[in-house]
Enzyme design. Structure first.
Site, short mmCIF file in Angstrom:
data_model
loop_
_atom_site.label_atom_id
_atom_site.label_comp_id
_atom_site.label_asym_id
_atom_site.label_seq_id
_atom_site.Cartn_x
_atom_site.Cartn_y
_atom_site.Cartn_z
N GLY A 140 0.82 -1.21 0.00
CA GLY A 140 0.00 0.00 0.00
C GLY A 140 0.85 1.26 0.00
O GLY A 140 0.53 2.25 0.66
N GLY A 193 1.72 3.34 -2.53
CA GLY A 193 1.58 4.30 -3.61
C GLY A 193 1.29 5.72 -3.16
O GLY A 193 1.52 6.67 -3.91
N TYR A 219 -13.45 -2.78 9.52
CA TYR A 219 -12.10 -2.22 9.56
C TYR A 219 -11.53 -2.32 10.97
O TYR A 219 -10.37 -2.72 11.16
CB TYR A 219 -12.17 -0.77 9.11
CG TYR A 219 -10.88 0.02 9.24
CD1 TYR A 219 -9.88 -0.10 8.29
CD2 TYR A 219 -10.70 0.89 10.30
CE1 TYR A 219 -8.71 0.64 8.40
CE2 TYR A 219 -9.54 1.64 10.42
CZ TYR A 219 -8.54 1.51 9.47
OH TYR A 219 -7.39 2.25 9.59
N ALA A 259 -10.70 -5.87 11.88
CA ALA A 259 -9.49 -6.29 11.18
C ALA A 259 -8.23 -5.72 11.83
O ALA A 259 -7.21 -6.40 11.99
CB ALA A 259 -9.56 -5.86 9.71
N LYS A 260 -8.29 -4.45 12.24
CA LYS A 260 -7.12 -3.83 12.88
C LYS A 260 -6.88 -4.43 14.26
O LYS A 260 -5.72 -4.59 14.68
CB LYS A 260 -7.32 -2.32 12.97
CG LYS A 260 -7.27 -1.60 11.62
CD LYS A 260 -5.93 -1.72 10.94
CE LYS A 260 -5.82 -0.80 9.73
NZ LYS A 260 -4.50 -0.89 9.05
#
Length: 268
Positions: free
Chosen positions: A16, A18, A160, A163-164
């Protein structure tokens, strides 16, 4: 003043990368001497970011990588080793985020699954592929996961946040398993950070800043500095930790404090 070269001779892979935190981390580690492979699901964006670093005289390459795809994660690790001859540091920054709908009943299975797959399982895929090379780094190898304060307290976003939180747990279990292989695993938990993902919502960031004890939201460079510390030999005796980089949001409640103090004289 020239940056300290804590990563001279080291190779780093960042997912990630970019833009935002990933790009800032790539710039920070490359400025400290690392050869960095910037990976992103948007290969063109990763290539542009890597080119910008090379224009600054830094060592950076780019590769397409969707962390939901095991073949691509394996290939990204192989690319880093092929181009740089080694791999010392893995930074798991890729994530997926879906805003909660108004009603819990409207949470979609596919949104939930994608957030967990990219944010949590994707980090496992990358760590699994990288581990033999990190072990071969002779005690220098490490993983830094990018978590969130959402994994520590309730700030909304069910999938989210779950997941974290899972990523913080994975950090601890990987740290315990991989310590014998000479590989450290830690996590940085950012608060609100002004990344390109907030474009068009600057007013929201300004309102959020009012609730941070330090008076502002974070910058990608704040997180990059913490990653650089945990990935460096300055943190050689640190593993399995969650490091909040959050402007104090986890230890302060500005709104409640203000409400309780309303109408009262200030204490000296």
């Amino acid at each position: 003043m020239a940056p300290t070269k804590r990563f001279e001779g080291c190779a780093v892979l960042i997912t990630g990368a970019g833009r935002g935190i990933g790009e800032a981390t790539a710039r920070r580690l490359a400025a400290e001497g690392a050869a960095v492979l910037l990976t992103d699901i948007d290969g063109e964006r990763a290539a542009k970011a890597a080119a910008a670093l090379r224009a600054e005289g830094l060592t950076a390459e780019a590769a397409l990588c969707d962390v939901a795809d095991r073949e691509q994660t394996d290939a990204a690790v192989a690319t880093a080793v092929d181009r740089f001859g080694r791999l010392d540091v893995l930074v798991n920054n890729a994530y997926s985020f879906h805003q909660d709908p108004e009603s819990l009943e409207d949470v979609r299975d596919e949104d939930w699954a994608l957030d967990l797959d990219i944010t949590l399982t994707g980090a496992l895929r990358c760590a699994r592929a990288a581990m033999p090379h990190l072990e071969a780094a002779g005690g220098r190898g490490c993983v830094v996961n990018i978590g969130s304060v959402n994994g520590e307290q309730d700030f909304g976003a069910h999938a989210y946040s779950a997941a974290k939180a899972g990523l913080a747990s994975l950090t601890r279990t990987l740290a315990g398993q991989c310590a014998a292989r000479g590989v450290r695993v830690n996590l940085v938990a950012p608060g609100t950070v002004a990344t390109p993902g907030w474009a068009g919502r600057e007013a929201s960031l300004q309102r959020a800043a009012e609730h941070y004890p330090l008076g502002r939201v974070g910058r990608p460079e704040d997180i990059a500095a913490a990653v650089a510390f945990l990935a460096s030999e300055d943190a050689a005796w640190i593993t399995g930790v969650t490091l909040p980089v959050d402007g104090g949001i986890l230890i302060g409640n500005v709104g409640l404090r203000g409400a309780l103090r309303a109408g009262r004289p200030r204490t000296p």
